[in-house]
Design a protein around this motif. Structure first.
Motif, PDB file in Angstrom:
ATOM      1  N   ARG A 276      46.778 -71.738-173.891  1.00 37.00           N
ATOM      2  CA  ARG A 276      48.028 -72.570-174.891  1.00 37.00           C
ATOM      3  C   ARG A 276      48.801 -73.454-173.418  1.00 37.00           C
ATOM      4  N   GLY A 277      48.164 -72.679-172.102  1.00 31.79           N
ATOM      5  CA  GLY A 277      48.719 -74.179-171.522  1.00 31.79           C
ATOM      6  C   GLY A 277      49.146 -73.496-170.114  1.00 31.79           C
ATOM      7  N   ALA A 278      49.157 -72.280-170.226  1.00 27.36           N
ATOM      8  CA  ALA A 278      50.186 -71.484-168.955  1.00 27.36           C
ATOM      9  C   ALA A 278      48.920 -72.190-167.721  1.00 27.36           C
ATOM     10  N   ARG A 279      50.091 -71.967-166.128  1.00 26.87           N
ATOM     11  CA  ARG A 279      49.044 -72.689-165.210  1.00 26.87           C
ATOM     12  C   ARG A 279      49.536 -71.422-163.742  1.00 26.87           C
ATOM     13  N   LEU A 280      50.869 -70.877-164.413  1.00 29.32           N
ATOM     14  CA  LEU A 280      51.698 -69.928-163.454  1.00 29.32           C
ATOM     15  C   LEU A 280      51.459 -68.788-163.956  1.00 29.32           C
ATOM     16  N   ILE A 281      50.891 -67.711-163.701  1.00 32.29           N
ATOM     17  CA  ILE A 281      51.255 -66.785-165.089  1.00 32.29           C
ATOM     18  C   ILE A 281      51.603 -65.198-163.221  1.00 32.29           C
ATOM     19  N   GLY A 282      52.136 -64.554-163.839  1.00 32.65           N
ATOM     20  CA  GLY A 282      52.410 -63.681-163.002  1.00 32.65           C
ATOM     21  C   GLY A 282      53.133 -62.829-163.684  1.00 32.65           C
ATOM     22  N   GLY A 283      53.852 -61.843-163.379  1.00 34.49           N
ATOM     23  CA  GLY A 283      54.842 -60.616-164.183  1.00 34.49           C
ATOM     24  C   GLY A 283      56.317 -61.715-163.394  1.00 34.49           C
ATOM     25  N   CYS A 284      57.041 -60.227-164.348  1.00 37.76           N
ATOM     26  CA  CYS A 284      58.964 -60.187-163.673  1.00 37.76           C
ATOM     27  C   CYS A 284      58.988 -58.150-163.191  1.00 37.76           C
ATOM     28  N   CYS A 285      60.324 -58.466-163.595  1.00 30.24           N
ATOM     29  CA  CYS A 285      60.602 -57.079-164.017  1.00 30.24           C
ATOM     30  C   CYS A 285      59.368 -55.760-165.036  1.00 30.24           C
ATOM     31  N   ARG A 286      59.149 -54.840-163.528  1.00 26.35           N
ATOM     32  CA  ARG A 286      58.448 -53.107-164.046  1.00 26.35           C
ATOM     33  C   ARG A 286      56.896 -53.887-164.056  1.00 26.35           C
ATOM     34  N   VAL A 287      56.239 -55.117-163.942  1.00 26.51           N
ATOM     35  CA  VAL A 287      54.978 -55.473-163.946  1.00 26.51           C
ATOM     36  C   VAL A 287      54.918 -55.441-161.844  1.00 26.51           C
ATOM     37  N   GLY A 288      53.934 -54.364-161.555  1.00 25.39           N
ATOM     38  CA  GLY A 288      53.831 -54.106-160.550  1.00 25.39           C
ATOM     39  C   GLY A 288      52.511 -55.292-159.496  1.00 25.39           C
ATOM     40  N   PRO A 289      52.426 -54.221-158.270  1.00 22.07           N
ATOM     41  CA  PRO A 289      50.658 -54.960-157.869  1.00 22.07           C
ATOM     42  C   PRO A 289      49.139 -54.528-159.001  1.00 22.07           C
ATOM     43  N   ALA A 290      49.526 -53.698-159.547  1.00 21.17           N
ATOM     44  CA  ALA A 290      47.874 -53.012-160.438  1.00 21.17           C
ATOM     45  C   ALA A 290      48.129 -53.669-161.813  1.00 21.17           C
TER      46      ALA A 290
END
Length: 300
Positions: A276-290
């Protein structure tokens, strides 16, 4: 020398962000229960922050977001930390992420995003998820500009104007970043198709469309299921690359002071955000290295 993040965003490939810094610090046994949150460790245990950043770089993240989300002159002053020392700690947050990148040696570009949390984060009373602080845009600009100047002076690759609950605060931040010489992304915290303060998202995103300092617009610290539509709106409203890093999908029980429910952050969702157009993707609270480690393979 690293390619600039703005240049990297001009390509078709998505760039992986890190996950929740506080999540990783707590997993390592650090108590973040006071008002300064992870910013307290800038003064007390900076090596722990380096280790947390390294965990995310090694998991596949190419961008580390600094421990400055809750770092403000006002917040530090309440803990007896003066202006000069506070400015030094804010700058240190960028250096610690740089140090983590130097130690990680992965053979790919690694970038540092200096976190700039909303006014409500300084209040530490949950108002960062409501907005509507009773302050004017000019007053909010005067609050944000001094620490933005300090963080920009530490030369991060980008300023992360994140978890913004209110379009009025976005207006203040967009004014405050002008002329700093460092690009920025603007990321709202949302509820469905509106900001946390209740404004239509398409109108909130459009504020950044003609601001040259802004290299990406999007959402963070929200439910994963709210990201799909938000990414489409951000891309359509601004024509800029989109940033998306939601929470795990669990919900915070303020009464019991614990997370509850099931997570809904998944590789399948990540692919949808990219498409849909996201080019920077990651996580915030409770999203860890795994979880971050699964993003790259999902997008391959």
């Amino acid at each position: 020398m690293n390619t600039s993040l703005a240049s990297a965003l001009s390509g078709d490939a998505a760039i992986v962000l890190d996950g929740g810094l506080s999540n990783q610090l707590e997993a390592a046994g650090h108590d973040l229960s006071d008002e300064l949150w992870s910013a307290r460790l800038l003064a007390e245990h900076p090596e722990a922050i380096v280790a947390a950043h390294r965990a995310y770089y090694e998991a596949g993240a190419s961008v580390a977001i600094t421990a400055s989300y809750q770092a403000t002159f006002e917040g530090f002053a309440r803990h007896g930390i003066g202006h000069e020392r506070a400015a030094g700690l804010m700058a240190l947050s960028v250096e610690l992420a740089r140090e983590a990148a130097r130690r990680t040696q992965l053979g790919r570009p690694l970038w540092v995003a200096a976190s700039v949390g909303p006014y409500g984060a300084m209040l530490a009373d949950g108002s960062e998820y409501r907005g509507r602080y009773g302050l004017s845009v000019a007053e909010l600009e005067r609050f944000h500009r001094p620490r933005l100047e300090v963080l920009a002076g530490a030369r991060p690759d980008v300023l992360a104007l994140e978890t913004v609950p209110d379009a009025d605060e976005a207006r203040a931040l967009l004014r405050a970043v002008r002329g700093l010489g460092v690009p920025a992304w603007l990321s709202y915290s949302i509820d469905g198709d509106r900001t946390r303060a209740g404004q239509p998202l398409d109108e909130a995103f459009a504020l950044a469309a003609d601001v040259p300092e802004i290299i990406a617009v999007g959402v963070n610290c929200c439910a994963p299921e709210d990201v799909d539509h938000a990414v489409e709106l951000a891309a359509r409203s601004t024509g800029k690359p989109v940033v998306a890093y939601p929470n795990s999908g669990e919900t915070w029980d303020a009464r019991e002071r614990r997370w509850a429910g099931q997570g809904s952050f998944s590789g399948q969702r990540v692919v949808g955000w990219r498409d849909r157009g996201a080019r920077l993707i990651g996580g915030c609270c409770r999203v860890g290295p795994a979880a971050i480690a699964r993003i790259g393979p999902s997008l391959a």
